[in-house]
Write a protein that holds these residues in place. Structure first.
Motif, PDB file in Angstrom:
ATOM      1  N   UNK A   1       1.026  -1.174   0.042  1.00 13.67           N
ATOM      2  CA  UNK A   1      -0.013  -0.017   0.026  1.00 13.67           C
ATOM      3  C   UNK A   1       0.916   1.324  -0.051  1.00 13.67           C
ATOM      4  N   UNK A   2       0.512   2.288  -0.799  1.00 12.99           N
ATOM      5  CA  UNK A   2       1.267   3.383  -0.897  1.00 12.99           C
ATOM      6  C   UNK A   2       1.225   4.277   0.439  1.00 12.99           C
ATOM      7  N   UNK A   3       2.422   4.777   0.845  1.00 15.03           N
ATOM      8  CA  UNK A   3       2.419   5.409   1.996  1.00 15.03           C
ATOM      9  C   UNK A   3       1.736   6.895   1.803  1.00 15.03           C
ATOM     10  N   UNK A   4       0.955   7.338   2.706  1.00 14.35           N
ATOM     11  CA  UNK A   4       0.303   8.780   2.646  1.00 14.35           C
ATOM     12  C   UNK A   4       0.702   9.617   3.707  1.00 14.35           C
ATOM     13  N   UNK A   5       1.329  10.806   3.413  1.00 11.95           N
ATOM     14  CA  UNK A   5       1.440  12.054   4.413  1.00 11.95           C
ATOM     15  C   UNK A   5       0.843  13.194   4.158  1.00 11.95           C
TER      16      UNK A   5
END
Length: 802
Positions: free
Chosen positions: A1-5
């Motif tokens: 899953x793509x990291x999101x910040x």
């Protein structure tokens, strides 16, 4: 899953680190992406032990990280400890290769193929980009390197340093301790480097500590050395190691690929940003050097502020209180941003600056609101600041004998540029013609602006040329009547010793000296003999144009000279149609003819002038000379100097050269463009209205001025204890008595405080600027042997034999 910040920060330089520190302290979801395996790669690659400056001093630091002046290792160590303590989310070895998307949904692609999402992106990648390689076959050989960490790692090697910028010179100088060093310079001189480095590299070359090959282009790297092409042909320099310091390629293409626009094609152009550092791409911010703030403290402040802005917090920039204070006397109760907009609209010279550049410029400037009739500066003042007219106007009195002859300037115009360029006394008195609003900018800041913003330089050059012709050649003639002459003007630069024109040549132009000074010489008995000296603010070459005869003398640069070359045809046409100009020029012509005849009959005077020029007096504004025929060697001059300056003399009577009976002791010349002022981090060196160059208490003891001074008149000394007064000596025997040397525990040699060495600061002659009666050395001389003179008095003084 793509990291999101929420916030992705690209680059861990001072700006990026500060942003990550603020985000971590605020509990904001973030990531700091750094393509290297360590923080702040640019500073990391500084030479070992390099001093990192914390300028500008007046600007408060706004960051979760601390920062103060220190060596590279200390600064990086402190930052690493503090950023780790804040638990900032840092990902090393993470190079960003693409950014797509929009505000609230950006996708960042990394070089390893992974991606992450962020609502906002902060660019803090600086201007370094990728290091520039040699670009020739063999550039990747194992013994070719592009950085130098610790010069002491290498010994007994022949090392070629490629690159003549500050980094290359600093590397070359450091390597000479244990190695044989050759430096390759693509140019014919060392240009655009710090004055201290120029002085140091020139001295090292003269002492054969470093060999320099000029006009050298790299051809290839062989197994045993580097092949270069010079004007004499190809040659191989055999060596053990090559260190190439060629700068870096700016990351403009990458930045533009992310959608950020640059207003100009100029490589030095910066992206357009809002007052909150947001680019033309909503949600994509730019801070640090790429935003136009190259200084570390400024970048750190931006890092803190950008996180606040992204969170929606209304935060004034760190410099806002300083600017509010400067703008306090501007009527209208307007905000800083409103005043900045008004300044750019009112002063065309400032219209090309970005908001960030303008803020930095104004931090160094002062705002004045003179009333009608107030004097801004007077003729013959030694001030050299620059003035912009925001509102109102001024009158420039061009004729000291007739105050009614004035040139009027109004809103949007500027003045003071002639003192700025020449470094000599003001040529006119300027008064406010009505209530006005003026911006006064120090010379140092104005020169920086001229060198960094091409539009400012272009406007300055155009106006300055016309005004100089008006002032020195055609007073009272409107600028529109001088356009034919102005259009032919070329700015020419001459190195010390270079010839502007030679005796016997045909005359097709004249030169207006706007900076530096020249000597006038003629051939006498088969030898070139100096007969006169001409300072900035004067012209040479008019005699051949008036007489239509060959040049009657050779003109040579006494120091580095910048001159305006005026074509002879429009100049002769101007004299033909304007009787007043013709009379003025012809009167100067007759005076010079008489001077030349008199001087040729006194060859010893020309020898003394040549001697004085060789000692650097061509760029001096005030110098101490001693007539050894009158000097009795009592050393009262040195004693008086020490007594006046807390026991530390700024004068060495015995040192220095002598010609016949004229001795030039080691004492400050108070140069037109002081070398010592060029690279002073705290701006501690100042110039008084009367011309004295002096050192303020803000000196940090870095020693740059001592290294930059080519005449050896500055030294570093610890401040001695305060000397007891006469009463204490009489009652208790404390301290030296009258006539006794100031030494021991009361003198400059007492340099320890509780066992630790006292900090040393720069010391130099200030001409006793605050002492009634003038220089103590001159007043203390019992025979009148000591005399302080100005360059304009040289010829008169030597002709009279002192």
């Amino acid at each position: 899953m793509t990291e999101r910040v929420k916030i992705a920060i690209v680059g861990s330089g001072p700006a990026g680190l500060s942003a990550a520190g603020r985000a971590a302290a605020s509990g904001v979801s973030h990531v700091l992406l750094e393509q290297r395996d360590h923080i702040s790669d640019t500073i990391y690659k500084y030479q070992k032990g390099k001093l990192v400056m914390a300028t500008p001093d007046i600007l408060p630091l706004r960051s979760e990280l601390s920062f103060q002046i220190g060596i590279r290792e200390e600064v990086l160590g402190n930052w690493e400890k503090q950023i780790n303590g804040l638990k900032a989310n840092i990902r090393y070895n993470s190079e960003v290769v693409a950014i797509t998307g929009e505000k609230g949904n950006f996708t960042l692609k990394l070089s390893d193929g992974t991606t992450l999402n962020a609502e906002f992106v902060v660019f803090a990648i600086g201007l370094q980009g990728n290091i520039r390689l040699l670009g020739v076959p063999g550039q990747d050989r194992e013994w070719v390197q592009y950085q130098l960490n610790d010069p002491d790692e290498y010994s007994d090697e022949t090392i070629v340093v490629v690159g003549a910028g500050d980094a290359g010179i600093e590397n070359a100088l450091a390597l000479t301790k244990q190695n044989t060093v050759v430096i390759l310079n693509r140019g014919s001189e060392f240009a655009r480097i710090k004055q201290g480095n120029l002085t140091a590299i020139t001295a090292a070359i003269e002492k054969n500590q470093i060999e320099c090959i000029y006009s050298a282009d790299t051809v290839r790297v062989d197994d045993d050395g580097i092949v270069v092409k010079t004007p004499q042909g190809e040659t191989k320099v055999k060596c053990d190691r090559i260190i190439a310091r060629l700068g870096a390629l700016p990351p403009r293409k990458f930045v533009e690929s992310c959608g950020i626009k640059f207003p100009y094609s100029d490589p030095s152009s910066l992206p357009e940003l809002s007052g909150q550092y947001e680019s033309n791409v909503p949600g994509l911010y730019v801070i640090g050097a790429l935003a136009g703030y190259p200084l570390i403290k400024q970048a750190m402040n931006q890092g803190y502020e950008v996180i606040e802005y992204i969170q929606g917090n209304q935060l004034k920039p760190a410099d806002e209180p300083l600017l509010e204070q400067k703008f306090a006397n501007i009527p209208g109760n307007r905000s800083v941003s409103e005043i900045l907009a008004m300044l750019q609209e009112s002063v065309p010279l400032l219209s090309g600056l970005t908001t960030l550049q303008l803020r930095e410029f104004l931090l160094d400037s002062n705002v004045h609101a003179p009333r009608g009739g107030d004097v801004i500066f007077e003729r013959n003042d030694y001030t050299n600041s620059f003035y912009s007219i925001v509102d109102g106007g001024v009158n420039i009195q061009i004729d000291p004998e007739d105050e009614t002859k004035v040139v009027s300037l109004g809103q949007g115009e500027f003045f003071g540029e002639m003192g700025l360029l020449s470094g000599r006394r003001r040529t006119a008195t300027v008064m406010a013609s009505k209530p006005s609003l003026l911006i006064e900018t120090p010379r140092r800041s104005m020169i920086k602006l001229i060198n960094s913003v091409e539009a400012v330089k272009r406007v300055m050059d155009e106006v300055a040329v016309g005004r100089q012709i008006q002032t020195y050649i055609a007073p009272g003639i409107p600028l529109q009547d001088l356009q034919d002459l102005i259009r032919t003007v070329k700015v020419e630069k001459f190195e010390q010793g270079a010839v502007l024109f030679r005796e016997g040549e045909a005359g097709d132009c004249l030169y207006l000296i706007q900076r530096g000074s020249v000597t006038v010489s003629r051939e006498v008995s088969g030898k070139e003999a100096v007969i006169s000296y001409v300072a900035a603010g004067n012209y040479v070459g008019e005699m051949a144009l008036i007489s239509n005869a060959p040049r009657s003398a050779t003109i040579r640069a006494a120091v580095a000279v910048e001159a305006l070359r005026l074509d002879g045809v429009p100049f002769q046409a101007l004299m033909g149609r304007n009787e007043a100009v013709r009379r003025t020029i012809e009167a100067r012509y007759r005076g010079r003819m008489l001077e030349n005849i008199e001087t040729t009959e006194q060859p010893e005077a020309g020898g003394i002038i040549q001697f004085l020029i060789e000692q650097g007096l061509g760029e001096a504004t005030d110098v101490l000379l001693i007539d050894e025929a009158l000097c009795v060697r009592c050393d009262n001059c040195e004693k008086a100097c020490a007594e006046t300056h807390q026991g530390t003399s700024r004068l060495n009577r015995e040192a220095g050269p002598t010609y016949q009976t004229i001795h030039v002791p080691t004492s400050c010349r108070h140069c037109e463009h002081p070398h010592c002022m060029v690279d002073c981090p705290p701006d501690a060196l100042r110039r008084n209205a009367n011309g004295e160059v002096y050192i303020t208490d803000s000196c940090i003891g870095c020693g740059n001025c001592e290294r930059n001074c080519p005449y050896g008149v500055i030294h570093m000394a610890a401040k001695p204890p305060k000397k007891p007064g006469l009463l204490q000596w009489l009652l208790f025997g404390r301290g030296p008595g009258p006539g006794q040397a100031v030494s021991g525990k009361w003198g400059p040699d007492s340099n320890k405080e509780g066992g630790a060495p006292k900090p040393k600061k720069a010391v130099k002659c200030d001409m006793c600027k605050d002492v009634l009666g003038g220089p103590a050395c001159v007043r203390a001389c019992p025979t009148g042997a000591a005399l302080r003179v100005e360059p304009s008095e040289f010829f008169r003084v030597v002709s009279q034999g002192l």
